[in-house]
Design a protein around this motif. Structure first.
Motif, PDB file in Angstrom:
ATOM      1  N   TRP A   1       5.083 -38.237 -11.805  1.00 29.68           N
ATOM      2  CA  TRP A   1       4.651 -37.522 -10.572  1.00 29.68           C
ATOM      3  C   TRP A   1       5.067 -36.066 -10.708  1.00 29.68           C
ATOM      4  O   TRP A   1       4.185 -35.257 -10.792  1.00 29.68           O
ATOM      5  CB  TRP A   1       5.712 -37.752  -9.217  1.00 29.68           C
ATOM      6  N   PRO A   2       6.017 -35.517 -11.641  1.00 28.87           N
ATOM      7  CA  PRO A   2       6.109 -34.141 -11.896  1.00 28.87           C
ATOM      8  C   PRO A   2       4.911 -33.882 -12.974  1.00 28.87           C
ATOM      9  O   PRO A   2       4.332 -32.732 -12.984  1.00 28.87           O
ATOM     10  CB  PRO A   2       7.555 -33.959 -12.724  1.00 28.87           C
ATOM     11  N   ALA A   3       4.553 -34.419 -13.854  1.00 32.72           N
ATOM     12  CA  ALA A   3       3.436 -34.362 -14.842  1.00 32.72           C
ATOM     13  C   ALA A   3       2.240 -34.343 -14.062  1.00 32.72           C
ATOM     14  O   ALA A   3       1.449 -33.488 -14.301  1.00 32.72           O
ATOM     15  CB  ALA A   3       3.509 -35.662 -15.834  1.00 32.72           C
ATOM     16  N   ARG A   4       1.837 -34.993 -12.935  1.00 32.04           N
ATOM     17  CA  ARG A   4       0.685 -35.091 -12.213  1.00 32.04           C
ATOM     18  C   ARG A   4       0.902 -33.656 -11.420  1.00 32.04           C
ATOM     19  O   ARG A   4      -0.298 -32.899 -11.520  1.00 32.04           O
ATOM     20  CB  ARG A   4       0.716 -36.080 -11.122  1.00 32.04           C
ATOM     21  N   LEU A   5       1.761 -33.180 -11.022  1.00 26.71           N
ATOM     22  CA  LEU A   5       1.811 -32.086 -10.272  1.00 26.71           C
ATOM     23  C   LEU A   5       1.392 -30.889 -11.003  1.00 26.71           C
ATOM     24  O   LEU A   5       1.061 -29.895 -10.855  1.00 26.71           O
ATOM     25  CB  LEU A   5       3.232 -32.100  -9.526  1.00 26.71           C
TER      26      LEU A   5
ATOM     27  N   LEU B   1      -1.467 -28.192 -10.997  1.00 25.73           N
ATOM     28  CA  LEU B   1      -1.293 -26.787 -11.003  1.00 25.73           C
ATOM     29  C   LEU B   1      -1.995 -26.289 -12.122  1.00 25.73           C
ATOM     30  O   LEU B   1      -2.573 -24.807 -12.036  1.00 25.73           O
ATOM     31  CB  LEU B   1       0.389 -26.465 -11.150  1.00 25.73           C
ATOM     32  N   MET B   2      -2.074 -26.778 -13.315  1.00 23.41           N
ATOM     33  CA  MET B   2      -2.607 -26.043 -14.501  1.00 23.41           C
ATOM     34  C   MET B   2      -3.916 -26.117 -14.277  1.00 23.41           C
ATOM     35  O   MET B   2      -4.706 -25.079 -14.798  1.00 23.41           O
ATOM     36  CB  MET B   2      -2.454 -26.953 -15.886  1.00 23.41           C
TER      37      MET B   2
END
Length: 83
Positions: free
Chosen positions: A42-46, A50-51
């Motif tokens: 989930w942090p990677a998805r967010l 964002l990127m």
């Protein structure tokens, strides 16, 4: 910078997906790793979302700056067939 971060995502993603050629055990192990670690996913998805947004914003800003720096367009290239 955003393009570099996106590239850093693509390379491990490619390596993970290439495991399909190692057989079902390898790809299932990779899939299980992804499903059993939501605190990583989930942090990677967010971050990726964002990127992507920053990448689009930077491209739009650069296009606007380029058009402001040269308000007249370049002459169009019209090749002549058969030459």
């Amino acid at each position: 910078m955003s393009g570099f971060v996106l590239l850093l995502f693509v390379l491990p993603h490619l390596a993970g997906n290439l495991q399909v050629f190692l057989g079902p055990e390898a790809i299932n192990r990779y899939g299980h790793f992804l499903q059993s670690n939501p605190e990583l996913i989930w942090p990677a998805r967010l971050l990726l979302l964002l990127m992507v947004g920053l990448h689009i914003w930077a491209a739009a800003k650069l296009t606007i700056e380029n058009r402001a720096a040269r308000p007249t367009r370049y002459a169009q290239y019209r090749p002549i067939a058969g030459v």
